[in-house]
Design a protein around this motif. Sequence first.
Motif, short mmCIF file in Angstrom:
data_model
loop_
_atom_site.label_atom_id
_atom_site.label_comp_id
_atom_site.label_asym_id
_atom_site.label_seq_id
_atom_site.Cartn_x
_atom_site.Cartn_y
_atom_site.Cartn_z
N PRO A 1 36.77 -25.55 21.02
CA PRO A 1 37.71 -26.05 22.04
C PRO A 1 37.79 -25.15 23.27
O PRO A 1 37.92 -25.65 24.39
CB PRO A 1 39.05 -26.10 21.28
CG PRO A 1 38.90 -25.18 20.12
CD PRO A 1 37.45 -25.22 19.75
N GLU B 1 44.19 -32.74 24.65
CA GLU B 1 44.01 -32.10 23.35
C GLU B 1 42.52 -32.02 23.06
O GLU B 1 41.83 -33.04 23.11
CB GLU B 1 44.71 -32.97 22.29
CG GLU B 1 45.62 -32.20 21.36
CD GLU B 1 46.29 -33.12 20.35
OE1 GLU B 1 47.44 -33.49 20.60
OE2 GLU B 1 45.65 -33.48 19.34
N CYS C 1 40.12 -31.37 20.20
CA CYS C 1 39.94 -31.21 18.75
C CYS C 1 38.44 -31.26 18.46
O CYS C 1 37.91 -32.27 17.97
CB CYS C 1 40.69 -32.30 18.00
SG CYS C 1 42.47 -32.21 18.26
N PHE D 1 45.66 -28.32 24.94
CA PHE D 1 45.99 -27.93 23.58
C PHE D 1 44.69 -27.77 22.82
O PHE D 1 43.91 -28.72 22.70
CB PHE D 1 46.89 -29.01 22.95
CG PHE D 1 48.14 -29.22 23.76
CD1 PHE D 1 49.27 -28.46 23.51
CD2 PHE D 1 48.16 -30.13 24.81
CE1 PHE D 1 50.41 -28.62 24.30
CE2 PHE D 1 49.30 -30.29 25.59
CZ PHE D 1 50.43 -29.53 25.33
N LEU D 2 44.48 -26.57 22.33
CA LEU D 2 43.16 -26.19 21.82
C LEU D 2 43.10 -26.23 20.30
O LEU D 2 43.84 -25.50 19.63
CB LEU D 2 42.82 -24.78 22.31
CG LEU D 2 42.73 -24.61 23.85
CD1 LEU D 2 43.07 -23.17 24.25
CD2 LEU D 2 41.37 -25.01 24.36
N GLY D 3 42.23 -27.09 19.76
CA GLY D 3 41.98 -27.08 18.32
C GLY D 3 42.92 -27.99 17.56
O GLY D 3 44.00 -28.37 18.02
N GLN D 4 42.53 -28.30 16.33
CA GLN D 4 43.23 -29.35 15.59
C GLN D 4 44.59 -28.91 15.05
O GLN D 4 45.37 -29.74 14.61
CB GLN D 4 42.35 -29.85 14.45
CG GLN D 4 41.97 -28.78 13.46
CD GLN D 4 41.13 -29.34 12.31
OE1 GLN D 4 41.11 -30.55 12.09
NE2 GLN D 4 40.45 -28.48 11.59
#
Lengths: 433, 433
Positions: free
Chosen positions: B336, B330, B332, B350-353
């Motif tokens: 990203p 991930e 965050c 997994f890109l970004g918050q």
Amino acid sequence: MPVFLNTRDADFENRFVALLGAKREDSPDVDAVVADIIADVRARGDAAVLELTAKFDRLALEASGLRFSDAEIDTAIATVGAEDRAALELAAERIRAYHARQMPQDDQWTDASGATLGWRWSAVSAAGLYVPGGLATYPSSVLMNAIPAKVAGVDRLAITVPTPDGEVNPLVLLAARLSGVDEVYRVGGAQAIAALAYGTETIAPVDKITGPGNAFVAAAKRRVFGKVGIDMIAGPSEILVIADKDNNPDWIALDLLSQAEHDESAQSLLITDDAAFGQAVAAAVDKRLETLERREIAGASWRDFGAVITVQDLDEAAALSNRIAPEHLELCVADPVGLSQQTIHAGAIFLGQFTPEAIGDYVGGPNHVLPTARSARFSSGLSVMDFLKRTTLSQMTPEALAAIGPAAEALAKSESLEAHGLSVRARLDSLNR
Amino acid sequence: MPVFLNTRDADFENRFVALLGAKREDSPDVDAVVADIIADVRARGDAAVLELTAKFDRLALEASGLRFSDAEIDTAIATVGAEDRAALELAAERIRAYHARQMPQDDQWTDASGATLGWRWSAVSAAGLYVPGGLATYPSSVLMNAIPAKVAGVDRLAITVPTPDGEVNPLVLLAARLSGVDEVYRVGGAQAIAALAYGTETIAPVDKITGPGNAFVAAAKRRVFGKVGIDMIAGPSEILVIADKDNNPDWIALDLLSQAEHDESAQSLLITDDAAFGQAVAAAVDKRLETLERREIAGASWRDFGAVITVQDLDEAAALSNRIAPEHLELCVADPVGLSQQTIHAGAIFLGQFTPEAIGDYVGGPNHVLPTARSARFSSGLSVMDFLKRTTLSQMTPEALAAIGPAAEALAKSESLEAHGLSVRARLDSLNR
């Protein structure tokens, strides 16, 4: 004498099933020995590799001599004749061109929910290629393993090859050079696999190991699988030729013998819709076996595992071929492309009477490392894909998360995975504030 | 308490290597038991499967009761609530859409020599999917395994699921229905794998087996590999989150816990460029652990295998990430996508918050069956490719054979494979007559 079967015979099904199930290989159980060798190399590194090399290859080396220097490689390949060099160069060029077309594409898109999805391919960083020494040292196998790795983009490619009594085949070193191999080591057996997987002071560890080898090498590859990736463990070679009567029996006989001469455990099968043609091919095999250099090996393979199967028509041939799922399938019929639409399970298909399987072993372009023992039902030959891996990519926007997050939350609850649901819920709640 | 590391510390490298090498799983050695079960199922078929099912699942069945009837499946899935059904349907649709884009292309071309080359993809004919029963029965795993198989074109897809005391999760049956599964059997353990690989009177054999399972299932898959294809043997789940200080510590804590709650052997790692943020996340984890349903499991995983690593900058984070090669990664951080260009070795990113990993477990679209234990260095997650195989195609014209055949003949001679050379020479000679 090989088996002669006819689908009209009452006992055909039983005999065909027996043929399919014939155990062609007795792998000696060397697992305990191999486990000790791997443990020794892990514990003592170069020192263990050098001791084992002295013992098995009768070769006393210092650590500094494990790796072939560029000068040593230059000297060896200078002894290769012009014809052999040109042949290897042509093979390398054709194999490279074929495998370059296999490179898969990355993809990325944004869907209706606003989620951006995709994947990205990347090469394995470091790969090791095992090359057998002694009699069965095949420069063509170096090309077939090393070129796909380099086409895929493997940064560091190391070869290990045993050099019994210090002997090495200059063509192997030339094939390595033509393929762009970065490092070549004088090591063989389970100790080579252990060194590639775990590393020593001299040999840095790799991420993936490919290449053929004896029972010790195969057992070592099984043991290090997980720590590194490995390719398939290949069994004895096989060919199925489907030929009608409009073929030269001698050509077909030579194609059958070109598998049989590999190994006493190899298997050569002929399916024909003309019983007399089948007999003519068998007679041609016998005649060639009178003079063939490797007649002991090829004769044993043909006698113990060969078969000539007569079918009613080519549809029946295709159905049997799919049950056999051969490593190599040669279609010597009037409409080979049409028949190939029906023969779904095969490692490689050679179309028409001017495409002997031997072309595929060397210069056709496709890989000669292919699934054996009926595994073409579920696996493929070596390719650039064996040296690549795919990373999936996902990016949600707040809107996308709002659209699909509640479903994830519901499923997490149904699977009693509360934190999964909360990780979505906490973000969704922030959007509603 | 998890480990806190900082790349500035003198002992960082040693402690990081120790973290990478930590053995998280003690697989019991059940191989002997499993070998007996497989031999029994091969020898006695249904009778053995029924006896073992009575013994392990406390379920007395006739052979006719091994397979769920359509009516039984209808009855079970009628009990699923509307919200769960809609969630599964959304997940199935998104997983199908993602995997449909993975389908590779056939190719064929004629090169300058006149040789026609190419390859053709085809689906595995029959596949089997193992679904665990009892506590860890995940309908999402049914979707993730079955949908790629059906998208690839697998004709016959069978599921085996143990039903201890006759209990089955209706969501598993609904997921099977939504995925297009053809057959569902009430069998589990090594006996299910043996039945799928070798067949019984009731269960026809398959060519490929995928799906997660306990130590018995894993050992059985290893044993039948070769007879059939198998997917990877997955280890405990892992996540690496790389987060800067501009994140909500509680969100990151929940992401870490969503792996930790799977299994006491799971591993959750945080890399951050802000030591205080790392402390804040650890505090948020502790707070959530006070109330989380699966706090015993998640707490043990976080205590024994969790880690918070403080780095100098995100370049350092990317370098460490590549050494870890995490199953789930991930990112965050402010950029990203940019950071993802540097993090090459990972199963899924997994890109970004707003993209918690849990989205990928259920509804994102990409597969949640991913390489564990650092194997993302050399392998990929499950995809349609696992249910396809490639057949290479070659067709020479007489002119093409004349152009490249002599090189094949030369190489065959150099490898002492006379029949290979003769199979080419016989055809070349016919052209010169």
